[in-house]
Motif scaffolding. Structure first.
Motif, PDB file in Angstrom:
ATOM      1  N   UNK A  54     -13.998  -2.557 -10.441  1.00 32.07           N
ATOM      2  CA  UNK A  54     -13.202  -3.188  -9.374  1.00 32.07           C
ATOM      3  C   UNK A  54     -11.700  -3.203  -9.676  1.00 32.07           C
ATOM      4  N   UNK A  55     -11.270  -2.394 -10.628  1.00 32.71           N
ATOM      5  CA  UNK A  55      -9.846  -2.351 -10.977  1.00 32.71           C
ATOM      6  C   UNK A  55      -9.043  -1.613  -9.906  1.00 32.71           C
ATOM      7  N   UNK A  56      -7.872  -2.109  -9.595  1.00 28.31           N
ATOM      8  CA  UNK A  56      -6.892  -1.521  -8.664  1.00 28.31           C
ATOM      9  C   UNK A  56      -7.493  -1.074  -7.324  1.00 28.31           C
ATOM     10  N   UNK A  57      -8.073  -2.000  -6.546  1.00 31.33           N
ATOM     11  CA  UNK A  57      -8.600  -1.623  -5.218  1.00 31.33           C
ATOM     12  C   UNK A  57      -7.531  -1.096  -4.276  1.00 31.33           C
ATOM     13  N   UNK A  58      -6.268  -1.451  -4.519  1.00 31.09           N
ATOM     14  CA  UNK A  58      -5.206  -0.951  -3.641  1.00 31.09           C
ATOM     15  C   UNK A  58      -5.067   0.570  -3.707  1.00 31.09           C
ATOM     16  N   UNK A  59      -5.458   1.176  -4.818  1.00 29.80           N
ATOM     17  CA  UNK A  59      -5.404   2.635  -4.919  1.00 29.80           C
ATOM     18  C   UNK A  59      -6.385   3.245  -3.915  1.00 29.80           C
ATOM     19  N   UNK A  60      -7.567   2.643  -3.793  1.00 29.07           N
ATOM     20  CA  UNK A  60      -8.553   3.107  -2.818  1.00 29.07           C
ATOM     21  C   UNK A  60      -7.981   2.970  -1.396  1.00 29.07           C
ATOM     22  N   UNK A  61      -7.393   1.816  -1.127  1.00 31.21           N
ATOM     23  CA  UNK A  61      -6.860   1.579   0.216  1.00 31.21           C
ATOM     24  C   UNK A  61      -5.696   2.516   0.540  1.00 31.21           C
ATOM     25  N   UNK A  62      -4.832   2.748  -0.432  1.00 27.74           N
ATOM     26  CA  UNK A  62      -3.695   3.644  -0.205  1.00 27.74           C
ATOM     27  C   UNK A  62      -4.168   5.069   0.046  1.00 27.74           C
ATOM     28  N   UNK A  63      -5.184   5.514  -0.680  1.00 28.93           N
ATOM     29  CA  UNK A  63      -5.721   6.857  -0.491  1.00 28.93           C
ATOM     30  C   UNK A  63      -6.354   6.992   0.889  1.00 28.93           C
ATOM     31  N   UNK A  64      -7.058   5.965   1.328  1.00 31.21           N
ATOM     32  CA  UNK A  64      -7.657   5.961   2.663  1.00 31.21           C
ATOM     33  C   UNK A  64      -6.559   6.061   3.722  1.00 31.21           C
ATOM     34  N   UNK A  65      -5.517   5.265   3.556  1.00 30.89           N
ATOM     35  CA  UNK A  65      -4.401   5.264   4.503  1.00 30.89           C
ATOM     36  C   UNK A  65      -3.770   6.647   4.597  1.00 30.89           C
ATOM     37  N   UNK A 101     -13.154   1.373   9.057  1.00 36.40           N
ATOM     38  CA  UNK A 101     -11.902   0.667   9.272  1.00 36.40           C
ATOM     39  C   UNK A 101     -11.998  -0.774   8.768  1.00 36.40           C
ATOM     40  N   UNK A 102     -13.162  -1.389   8.983  1.00 34.98           N
ATOM     41  CA  UNK A 102     -13.357  -2.755   8.498  1.00 34.98           C
ATOM     42  C   UNK A 102     -13.433  -2.780   6.976  1.00 34.98           C
ATOM     43  N   UNK A 103     -14.063  -1.745   6.406  1.00 35.36           N
ATOM     44  CA  UNK A 103     -14.132  -1.656   4.945  1.00 35.36           C
ATOM     45  C   UNK A 103     -12.746  -1.513   4.339  1.00 35.36           C
ATOM     46  N   UNK A 104     -11.874  -0.767   5.008  1.00 39.14           N
ATOM     47  CA  UNK A 104     -10.504  -0.620   4.536  1.00 39.14           C
ATOM     48  C   UNK A 104      -9.813  -1.976   4.467  1.00 39.14           C
ATOM     49  N   UNK A 105     -10.013  -2.779   5.482  1.00 34.26           N
ATOM     50  CA  UNK A 105      -9.383  -4.097   5.516  1.00 34.26           C
ATOM     51  C   UNK A 105      -9.980  -5.045   4.475  1.00 34.26           C
ATOM     52  N   UNK A 106     -11.292  -4.950   4.282  1.00 33.24           N
ATOM     53  CA  UNK A 106     -12.008  -5.910   3.421  1.00 33.24           C
ATOM     54  C   UNK A 106     -12.243  -5.393   2.011  1.00 33.24           C
ATOM     55  N   UNK A 107     -11.713  -4.227   1.676  1.00 29.96           N
ATOM     56  CA  UNK A 107     -12.116  -3.558   0.438  1.00 29.96           C
ATOM     57  C   UNK A 107     -12.004  -4.422  -0.817  1.00 29.96           C
ATOM     58  N   UNK A 152       0.804  -1.219   0.000  1.00 31.12           N
ATOM     59  CA  UNK A 152       0.000   0.000   0.000  1.00 31.12           C
ATOM     60  C   UNK A 152       0.839   1.272   0.000  1.00 31.12           C
ATOM     61  N   UNK A 153       1.910   1.306   0.777  1.00 30.80           N
ATOM     62  CA  UNK A 153       2.720   2.525   0.805  1.00 30.80           C
ATOM     63  C   UNK A 153       3.390   2.766  -0.549  1.00 30.80           C
ATOM     64  N   UNK A 154       3.779   1.699  -1.219  1.00 32.42           N
ATOM     65  CA  UNK A 154       4.335   1.834  -2.560  1.00 32.42           C
ATOM     66  C   UNK A 154       3.280   2.306  -3.548  1.00 32.42           C
ATOM     67  N   UNK A 155       2.051   1.797  -3.404  1.00 31.96           N
ATOM     68  CA  UNK A 155       0.939   2.230  -4.265  1.00 31.96           C
ATOM     69  C   UNK A 155       0.656   3.715  -4.041  1.00 31.96           C
TER      70      UNK A 155
END
Length: 386
Positions: A211-222, A245-251, A135-138
């Motif tokens: 549903x493409x690149x969900x990690x971008x969503x998670x990285x932005x949230x972080x 917080x749970x949505x972040x984990x399960x995104x 995530x930090x790299x994303x």
């Protein structure tokens, strides 16, 4: 024979001159002699700048006397997002190549132009890295990519019909239930026309799955999480904080089904600000920068939660039923009621999560707005999550 030079592609309002309009819209016995420009869209929430241009013609012509011109935003953040998402190119392709085939009323396309993509190969390796990096790299890669995109010299321009005979509702004020029901009928027709339309998706490689690149969503949230919770955690309450917080984990698990069959082409930004209501009942749909594909519940939930305040939650099931019945009447029987309900709930949670992740860009876009205005937006977004 010498090759005719292509017309200049204006990127400033001052370049929209009578001579330029004559070159791109003029006819043998008609030319534009004067242009009156009015800025109608710039700043908050705009990836582009919009100008209404009143044209004075000399000679007989069937060409319009008023048009809307859209060019990329000057704001570095908005330009980076628009370029990075492929929004400017996607909208031109939609108006130029798909108008009349999408199942909705669109403004007429009069003229468009854009420079060739200087690096059409770039998106594939970027998406690969966004899927593989931690995530930090994303987060780092996303920010660098948007910075690079904001410096793009690529030019875009779209000239389209001025819809001056229709009512534009105001999203910030909230819409009426009558407007919502009418819009959901239009949305159902759009979805039915493009249901499982493989040719449409395969013909243009920038209609991406939701549903493409969900990690971008998670990285932005972080990146935005701590500031958001410091400012709005008490406002939304501990239960909602825990849900986010749970949505972040399960995104990745939450969003994955929204890009699977049965899918349709999604408008991506179907909200009141992009609708114009004519007196005869026709609704004109604007802004095709975020076309994608996925479960129709995404567009439905996005529209309801942005068009209406959470005070209308008691009407939510009836609104969903209205949409589902309209979809079935249009011939789609492969999307069940329970599926729509599940997709609607998942989308509302994802939209709340995305709001947290977008806090930095929202702050920039809404500079000068009082804190109470942003609090209102927060309450509206999270208020729909059950």
């Amino acid at each position: 024979m010498a090759r005719k030079e292509k017309p200049h592609i204006p990127q400033e309002g001052s370049e929209l001159t009578p001579e330029w309009f004559t070159e791109v819209l003029g006819e043998a016995d008609a030319q534009v002699t004067a242009v009156e420009r009015t800025v109608i869209g710039v700043g908050i929430g705009f990836l582009g700048e919009l100008y209404r241009c009143a044209l004075t013609w000399e000679g007989h012509t069937e060409q319009p006397h008023s048009v809307i011109v859209k060019i990329p935003a000057k704001s570095e953040i908005n330009r980076g997002v628009g370029e990075g998402l492929g929004a400017y190119e996607r909208e031109i392709v939609a108006y130029r190549d798909m108008s009349g085939d999408l199942g909705v009323t669109m403004p007429k396309h009069y003229y468009s132009a854009m420079d060739p993509d200087p690096a059409p190969w770039m998106m594939k390796p970027v998406i690969f890295l966004l899927e593989k990096l931690p995530l930090r790299g994303v987060n780092w890669l996303t920010q660098q990519f948007l910075k690079l995109s904001s410096k793009s010299p690529r030019r875009y321009l779209l000239v389209m019909e001025d819809i001056n005979d229709a009512r534009p509702p105001q999203q910030v004020e909230g819409g009426s239930l009558d407007d919502a029901y009418q819009a959901l009928d239009v949305l159902a027709g759009f979805h039915a026309t493009n249901w499982m339309h493989h040719v449409r998706v395969q013909s243009y490689d920038r209609i991406w799955p939701i549903n493409q690149t969900p990690k971008v969503w998670q990285a932005s949230y972080l990146r935005n999480r701590d500031e958001f919770m410091d400012r709005f955690g008490e406002l939304i309450g501990p239960e909602m904080v825990a849900r986010l917080e749970q949505a972040q984990e399960d995104l990745p698990v939450i969003i994955e089904p929204l890009g699977t069959e049965p899918w349709t082409v999604l408008h991506g930004d179907f909200r009141l600000d992009n609708l114009m209501y004519r007196p005869d009942g026709e609704v004109v749909v604007l802004d095709y920068q975020l076309l994608g594909y996925g479960r129709p519940g995404w567009d439905v939930a996005y529209f309801i939660t942005t068009a209406l305040s959470p005070d209308h939650r008691e009407h939510e099931e009836h609104l969903l039923r209205h949409y589902h019945d309209a979809l079935r009447r249009a011939g789609v029987t492969s999307y069940g009621w329970e599926q729509l309900l599940a997709d609607n709930e998942a989308t509302k949670l994802l939209l709340a999560h995305r709001f947290v992740g977008s806090l930095d860009s929202i702050e920039t876009e809404m500079a000068g707005q009082p804190e109470s205005f942003i609090e209102l937006l927060v309450q509206r977004v999270v208020g729909w999550v059950r």
